[in-house]
Enzyme design. Structure first.
Site, PDB file in Angstrom:
ATOM      1  N   LYS A   1     -47.348   2.040 -29.969  1.00 43.62           N
ATOM      2  CA  LYS A   1     -47.076   2.668 -28.834  1.00 43.62           C
ATOM      3  C   LYS A   1     -45.629   2.233 -28.079  1.00 43.62           C
ATOM      4  O   LYS A   1     -45.278   1.042 -28.624  1.00 43.62           O
ATOM      5  CB  LYS A   1     -48.280   2.686 -28.008  1.00 43.62           C
ATOM      6  CG  LYS A   1     -48.422   1.465 -27.303  1.00 43.62           C
ATOM      7  CD  LYS A   1     -49.665   1.418 -26.308  1.00 43.62           C
ATOM      8  CE  LYS A   1     -50.075   0.184 -25.736  1.00 43.62           C
ATOM      9  NZ  LYS A   1     -51.320   0.235 -25.080  1.00 43.62           N
TER      10      LYS A   1
ATOM     11  N   ARG B   1     -60.157   3.772 -16.348  1.00 42.95           N
ATOM     12  CA  ARG B   1     -59.262   4.248 -16.694  1.00 42.95           C
ATOM     13  C   ARG B   1     -59.302   5.234 -17.444  1.00 42.95           C
ATOM     14  O   ARG B   1     -59.622   6.505 -17.017  1.00 42.95           O
ATOM     15  CB  ARG B   1     -57.929   3.273 -17.470  1.00 42.95           C
ATOM     16  CG  ARG B   1     -56.708   3.493 -17.217  1.00 42.95           C
ATOM     17  CD  ARG B   1     -55.524   2.651 -17.856  1.00 42.95           C
ATOM     18  NE  ARG B   1     -55.908   2.187 -19.178  1.00 42.95           N
ATOM     19  CZ  ARG B   1     -55.207   1.377 -19.912  1.00 42.95           C
ATOM     20  NH1 ARG B   1     -54.113   0.848 -19.338  1.00 42.95           N
ATOM     21  NH2 ARG B   1     -55.452   1.061 -21.159  1.00 42.95           N
TER      22      ARG B   1
ATOM     23  N   TYR C   1     -22.944 -12.192  -7.054  1.00 38.97           N
ATOM     24  CA  TYR C   1     -23.260 -11.277  -5.977  1.00 38.97           C
ATOM     25  C   TYR C   1     -24.181 -12.061  -4.813  1.00 38.97           C
ATOM     26  O   TYR C   1     -25.131 -12.686  -5.059  1.00 38.97           O
ATOM     27  CB  TYR C   1     -23.923 -10.086  -6.173  1.00 38.97           C
ATOM     28  CG  TYR C   1     -22.953  -8.915  -6.945  1.00 38.97           C
ATOM     29  CD1 TYR C   1     -21.869  -8.517  -6.283  1.00 38.97           C
ATOM     30  CD2 TYR C   1     -23.152  -8.648  -8.174  1.00 38.97           C
ATOM     31  CE1 TYR C   1     -21.055  -7.635  -6.861  1.00 38.97           C
ATOM     32  CE2 TYR C   1     -22.406  -7.602  -8.863  1.00 38.97           C
ATOM     33  CZ  TYR C   1     -21.231  -7.313  -8.145  1.00 38.97           C
ATOM     34  OH  TYR C   1     -20.416  -6.385  -8.821  1.00 38.97           O
TER      35      TYR C   1
ATOM     36  N   MET D   1     -24.941  -6.425 -13.457  1.00 35.11           N
ATOM     37  CA  MET D   1     -25.281  -5.456 -14.293  1.00 35.11           C
ATOM     38  C   MET D   1     -25.054  -5.648 -15.885  1.00 35.11           C
ATOM     39  O   MET D   1     -25.792  -5.509 -16.733  1.00 35.11           O
ATOM     40  CB  MET D   1     -24.716  -3.988 -13.909  1.00 35.11           C
ATOM     41  CG  MET D   1     -24.803  -2.957 -14.945  1.00 35.11           C
ATOM     42  SD  MET D   1     -23.793  -1.461 -14.553  1.00 35.11           S
ATOM     43  CE  MET D   1     -24.802  -0.924 -13.161  1.00 35.11           C
TER      44      MET D   1
HETATM   45  C1  LIG Z   1     -52.073  -0.899 -25.739  1.00 34.13           C
HETATM   46  C2  LIG Z   1     -53.246  -1.009 -26.045  1.00 34.13           C
HETATM   47  C3  LIG Z   1     -53.880  -1.901 -27.210  1.00 34.13           C
HETATM   48  C4  LIG Z   1     -53.089  -3.126 -27.333  1.00 34.13           C
HETATM   49  O1  LIG Z   1     -52.854  -3.981 -26.420  1.00 34.13           O
HETATM   50  P1  LIG Z   1     -52.430  -5.468 -26.310  1.00 34.13           P
HETATM   51  O2  LIG Z   1     -52.681  -6.187 -25.136  1.00 34.13           O
HETATM   52  O3  LIG Z   1     -50.919  -5.200 -26.615  1.00 34.13           O
HETATM   53  O4  LIG Z   1     -52.992  -6.137 -27.534  1.00 34.13           O
HETATM   54  C5  LIG Z   1     -55.208  -1.754 -27.557  1.00 34.13           C
HETATM   55  N1  LIG Z   1     -56.121  -0.984 -27.365  1.00 34.13           N
HETATM   56  C6  LIG Z   1     -55.290   0.223 -26.356  1.00 34.13           C
HETATM   57  C7  LIG Z   1     -56.439   1.300 -26.204  1.00 34.13           C
HETATM   58  C8  LIG Z   1     -54.357   0.234 -25.758  1.00 34.13           C
HETATM   59  O5  LIG Z   1     -53.767   1.117 -25.148  1.00 34.13           O
END
Ligand SMILES: *Cc1c(COP(=O)(O)O)cnc(C)c1O
Length: 373
Positions: free
Chosen positions: A35, A130, A264, A312
């Protein structure tokens, strides 16, 4: 000549880290979590390093399509399921497996027209609050799904809120185990932290309710070489290697007398004569502006630190103890230096009050990326 900054991705490190995750749960299959464009690395760029995965899990339908375009015919899982009715058509067309976490998603499935029933992962909210059905509603959701002709196999899934910390996974695991005890189907529970910390075969063998290592683990951050439980453990404690190096060059040097400042806001003032290097990396490259004076860097593979505010396009580092360093010297902001020295992204993230995840995901578009062995 382009600006001297680049990110390097390490394909061998990805393969190593995937293998490390698998070794923690040797009987499980592995979803490589890709993801957020593979945690900022780029799905297409890391694919070669993750080929040994049993499947790819992500959230975005567009990213799922990209995984199919790469020629991957194996499992692809949408971790949040579908967002609207027509997403199901893409699932049918691309053979995507998808999470089902709410009644609305079951409603959409019930009116979906498909010749091939879908493989779904029914998500339980076992305490994180969640996504997912609460324990009291989980079985009725399962029954409803199971009655749909649009649904093939139902797998059972939950997600831990505290796998990386003191609270651990025991409470959520117990809830999941008791609700799903007699339900058929594969299980998937563990992210990186749960996989590394709670799925040792020994633990699982001594506790019949320990599902951490079955049947599909879901490591994300571990695959990208960051420790899910830093600073309790470092990436190297877990045998993980950095998969992303952010490096840049020194484009100027300055000498400071006592009382002179850098950058800065004059937030850093020299208390002794100093030599300063100005590095071609700033917050517009994804280096956190909030990193304070003292954030570690490597200069030609030797540790030093930042001084003053990150701007930046540039940041300043202390070269006082490194007389050989100067214009053109290599500075590693995180990852592996040319001499092999490693600066963990977790250390830099900690200075910024965040986690390695956020730094890798925030690598800016303007930074050129090279894929290395
Ligand atoms: C992002 C995610 C993971 C992976 O989590 P990590 O902490 O990066 O290993 C696993 N399961 C679900 C449902 C996630 O959203």
């Amino acid at each position: 000549m382009p600006r001297p900054i680049q990110a390097s991705l390490h394909i061998g490190a990805l393969a190593n880290n995937l293998a490390r995750s698998r070794a923690a749960a040797p009987d499980a299959r592995v979803w490589a979590i890709v993801k957020a464009n593979a945690y900022g690395h780029g799905i297409e760029r890391v694919f070669e390093g993750l080929r040994a995965a049993d499947g790819f899990a992500l959230l975005d339908l567009d990213e799922a399509q990209r995984v199919r375009t790469l020629g991957w015919r194996g499992p692809v899982l949408l971790l949040e399921g579908v967002f609207e009715q027509r997403d199901l058509e893409l699932c049918s067309r691309l053979d995507l497996w998808h999470a089902v976490h709410c009644d609305e998603q079951i409603d959409m499935l019930a009116t979906h027209k498909t010749h091939v029933p879908h493989r779904v992962f029914l998500k339980m909210n076992s305490g994180m609050n969640r996504l997912g059905f609460t324990p009291s509603r989980y079985r009725s959701a399962w029954t409803r799904l199971n009655a749909l002709p649009q649904v093939d196999e139902i797998s059972l899934m939950t997600h831990f809120s505290d796998a990386d910390g003191a609270r651990g996974v025991a409470e959520q695991m117990a809830v999941f185990a008791s609700v799903t005890r007699d339900l058929p189907g594969e299980r998937s529970l563990s992210n990186s932290a749960a996989t590394l910390r709670h799925s040792l075969p020994l633990d699982a063998a001594s506790d019949a309710n320990n599902w951490a290592a079955s049947d599909w683990i879901r490591p994300g951050i571990a695959v990208y070489g960051s420790a899910p439980d830093f600073p309790e453990h470092s990436a190297s404690d877990w045998g993980l290697q950095p998969t992303m190096t952010l490096s840049a060059k020194i484009i100027a040097t300055q000498t400071l007398s006592i009382g002179e400042s850098v950058g800065y806001g004059s937030s850093f003032v020299a208390e002794q004569p100093m030599r300063i290097g100005v590095v071609a990396c700033g917050y517009a490259d994804g280096y956190p502006r909030i990193c304070p004076t003292g954030t570690p860097v490597l200069v030609n593979g030797v540790r030093s630190h930042t001084v003053g505010r990150v701007s930046m396009d540039m940041l300043a580092i202390d070269l006082t103890a490194l007389p050989a360093a100067g214009f053109g010297s290599e500075v590693t902001l995180w990852g592996r230096a040319a001499n092999g020295a490693v600066l963990s992204i977790d250390e830099v993230a900690r200075c910024a009050g965040t986690v390695g995840y956020e730094l890798m995901c925030a690598l800016a578009q303007r930074v050129p990326v090279v894929v290395a062995a």
